[in-house]
Design a protein around this motif. Structure first.
Motif, short mmCIF file in Angstrom:
data_model
loop_
_atom_site.label_atom_id
_atom_site.label_comp_id
_atom_site.label_asym_id
_atom_site.label_seq_id
_atom_site.Cartn_x
_atom_site.Cartn_y
_atom_site.Cartn_z
N UNK A 145 -14.19 -9.28 -12.31
CA UNK A 145 -14.27 -10.65 -12.02
C UNK A 145 -13.11 -11.38 -11.56
N UNK A 146 -11.91 -10.84 -11.38
CA UNK A 146 -10.85 -11.20 -10.75
C UNK A 146 -10.93 -11.28 -9.27
N UNK A 147 -11.71 -10.47 -8.79
CA UNK A 147 -12.03 -10.60 -7.29
C UNK A 147 -13.50 -10.42 -6.67
N UNK A 148 -14.14 -11.46 -7.58
CA UNK A 148 -15.47 -11.75 -7.55
C UNK A 148 -16.33 -10.67 -7.76
N UNK A 149 -16.03 -9.07 -7.56
CA UNK A 149 -16.60 -8.01 -8.48
C UNK A 149 -17.72 -7.37 -7.97
N UNK A 150 -18.26 -6.37 -8.93
CA UNK A 150 -19.49 -5.71 -8.95
C UNK A 150 -20.73 -6.33 -9.76
N UNK B 85 -25.32 2.40 -14.98
CA UNK B 85 -24.59 0.97 -15.57
C UNK B 85 -23.49 1.18 -16.47
N UNK B 86 -23.80 2.24 -17.30
CA UNK B 86 -22.58 2.56 -18.32
C UNK B 86 -21.37 2.98 -17.33
N UNK B 87 -21.46 3.77 -16.40
CA UNK B 87 -20.37 4.07 -15.63
C UNK B 87 -19.59 2.92 -14.65
N UNK B 88 -20.42 2.10 -14.10
CA UNK B 88 -19.91 0.96 -13.47
C UNK B 88 -19.36 -0.15 -14.29
N UNK B 89 -19.96 -0.41 -15.16
CA UNK B 89 -19.89 -1.64 -16.09
C UNK B 89 -19.49 -2.76 -15.21
N UNK B 90 -18.04 -3.45 -15.38
CA UNK B 90 -18.11 -4.54 -14.59
C UNK B 90 -16.96 -4.12 -13.58
N UNK B 91 -17.04 -3.03 -13.05
CA UNK B 91 -16.18 -2.59 -11.90
C UNK B 91 -14.73 -2.57 -11.94
N UNK B 92 -14.01 -2.73 -12.90
CA UNK B 92 -12.85 -2.68 -13.39
C UNK B 92 -12.07 -1.48 -12.75
N UNK B 93 -12.75 -0.33 -13.06
CA UNK B 93 -12.12 0.86 -12.79
C UNK B 93 -11.79 1.05 -11.18
N UNK C 86 -17.80 2.77 -3.82
CA UNK C 86 -17.18 1.68 -4.64
C UNK C 86 -15.67 1.61 -4.13
N UNK C 87 -15.05 2.79 -4.13
CA UNK C 87 -13.62 3.05 -3.66
C UNK C 87 -13.13 2.58 -2.12
N UNK C 88 -14.37 3.05 -1.44
CA UNK C 88 -14.10 2.45 -0.01
C UNK C 88 -14.17 1.16 0.15
N UNK C 89 -15.05 0.55 -0.66
CA UNK C 89 -15.03 -1.10 -0.69
C UNK C 89 -13.86 -1.75 -1.21
N UNK C 90 -13.19 -1.16 -2.27
CA UNK C 90 -12.03 -1.79 -2.59
C UNK C 90 -10.79 -1.45 -1.66
#
Length: 381
Positions: free
Chosen positions: A79-84, A66-74, A43-47
């Motif tokens: 959603x501001x960048x299309x997102x996870x 699921x609980x760890x990733x949630x909306x990908x904000x971490x 995930x960090x490599x993607x960002x």
């Protein structure tokens, strides 16, 4: 809605070789390095690479993931960048059917991928520890006018017998693929990282599943099909730290390497940060009588024993008189008084009772599993 390249992280693996550590969670959700989970690296490599639209394909025990990733904000992937998007098991194309392999998992999620109309698709595994610039690989893919680019890691010829090996010509074009060859012709080992031209891959998958349905796995089925049809297929060599932590031994070893000063992973590099979802916890507390040497102790830990060359993850409790050496302790574990732990991995929320011993060796790491209880009750300090 469209995006040039969409990433798909395959995160549904059961991780059976990790035994008791993955009894109730998928391998990509397994803790690593005190503050992280394995999937944080992809995930960090993607960002960091500017890949802002990511689908995470789950299957086995997905709730903690699921609980760890949630909306990908971490990871800056909200959603501001299309997102996870965390894609649930049993995709709708064939109803309630387990994914039969890596390529089948992508086929089952064609409808999601087509929402973004990508020209290219980046396929990643959710269970490797590494830092990699996918943009550099993407630029290479386009420069080569490739239909498929495979990320490869040069390994020793002795190690090559354990991997899928890519044999290339002088232009890095792949001319042959060998799965775990006894006598390898090259040392370019597949990392399980692929960039495909999406329309081409989609056609191969749809054609297969409208006929024999045999295109289940990228290594076993898709790459050989591309080579047999003379699709331009290239190898992209990665040079850096990369570890498949699919076994107890490799997971322990990667955590111990993580402790070494100036380690190759260089987790402190602010130019390429590894992000994670971290709960708000109080600072660690180490009693005056405790000793902590060459170790990592993170937020929320209470330490009253002696810690040597060990990682204590978030919210771990260690009682008086306990000695822990050369080990990794996962979040929320409780370790009582006068315990001896050496060359071990202690799973999440495990309880080690007063006076217990968990002793392994460098070649045979001892394991206490997820929520496992060992020995007598733990007395409050």
């Amino acid at each position: 809605m469209s995006t040039e390249m969409l990433a798909m992280i395959l995160a549904g693996g059961q991780g059976s070789r990790l035994g008791k550590l993955t009894k109730s969670t998928a391998k990509p959700a397994v803790p690593f390095g005190g503050r992280y989970r394995i999937i944080d690296f992809a995930l960090s490599n993607c960002f960091n690479s500017g890949v802002n639209t990511v689908g995470v394909v789950t299957q086995y025990q997905p709730l903690e993931l699921n609980a760890h990733i949630q909306n990908g904000a971490s990871w800056g992937l909200d959603e501001k960048n299309a997102g996870v998007t965390v894609l649930q098991p049993f995709a709708s194309r064939e109803g309630e059917k387990w994914f039969q392999g890596t390529a089948h998992a992508i086929y089952q999620n064609i409808d999601y991928i087509d929402l973004y109309q990508p020209k290219y698709i980046l396929i990643l595994s959710g269970d490797h520890i590494y830092k990699m610039d996918y943009e550099a690989m993407f630029n290479y893919h386009k420069a080569k006018k490739a239909a498929l680019t495979v990320g490869v890691l040069p390994v020793s010829m002795e190690e090559a017998t354990r991997f899928g090996i890519m044999n290339t010509d002088e232009t890095e074009r792949i001319i042959e693929f060998e799965e775990k060859p006894k006598k390898p012709k090259s040392n370019l080992a597949s990392m399980g990282i692929y960039i495909f031209n999406w329309p081409t891959l989609k056609k191969y998958l749809v054609d297969s599943y409208s006929t024999d349905g045999k295109m289940e796995d990228f290594g076993k089925d898709v790459i050989p099909a591309y080579l047999s049809h003379n699709e331009p297929t290239y190898a992209y060599a990665f040079h850096g730290y990369w570890k498949d932590v699919g076994t107890i031994q490799s997971l322990w070893q990667a955590n111990m390497e993580f402790l070494e000063p100036n380690n190759e992973l260089n987790i402190g590099d602010r130019e390429w940060r590894i992000y994670s979802k971290n709960d708000a916890l109080p600072p660690m507390y180490v009693t005056k009588s405790a000793k902590v040497n060459n170790s990592m102790v993170v937020d929320g830990c209470y330490v009253a024993g002696d810690i040597e060359h060990t990682i204590l993850s978030q919210n771990v409790k260690v009682g008086t008189g306990t000695v822990i050496k050369d080990s990794m302790v996962m979040p929320n574990a409780v370790i009582g008084k006068d315990v001896t732990i050496d060359h071990a991995i202690i799973g999440e929320r495990a309880i080690i009772g007063d006076g217990a011993s968990v002793i392994g060796t460098e070649d045979d790491i001892a394991v206490v599993g997820f929520q496992e209880v060992l020995g007598k009750e733990v007395e409050d300090e």
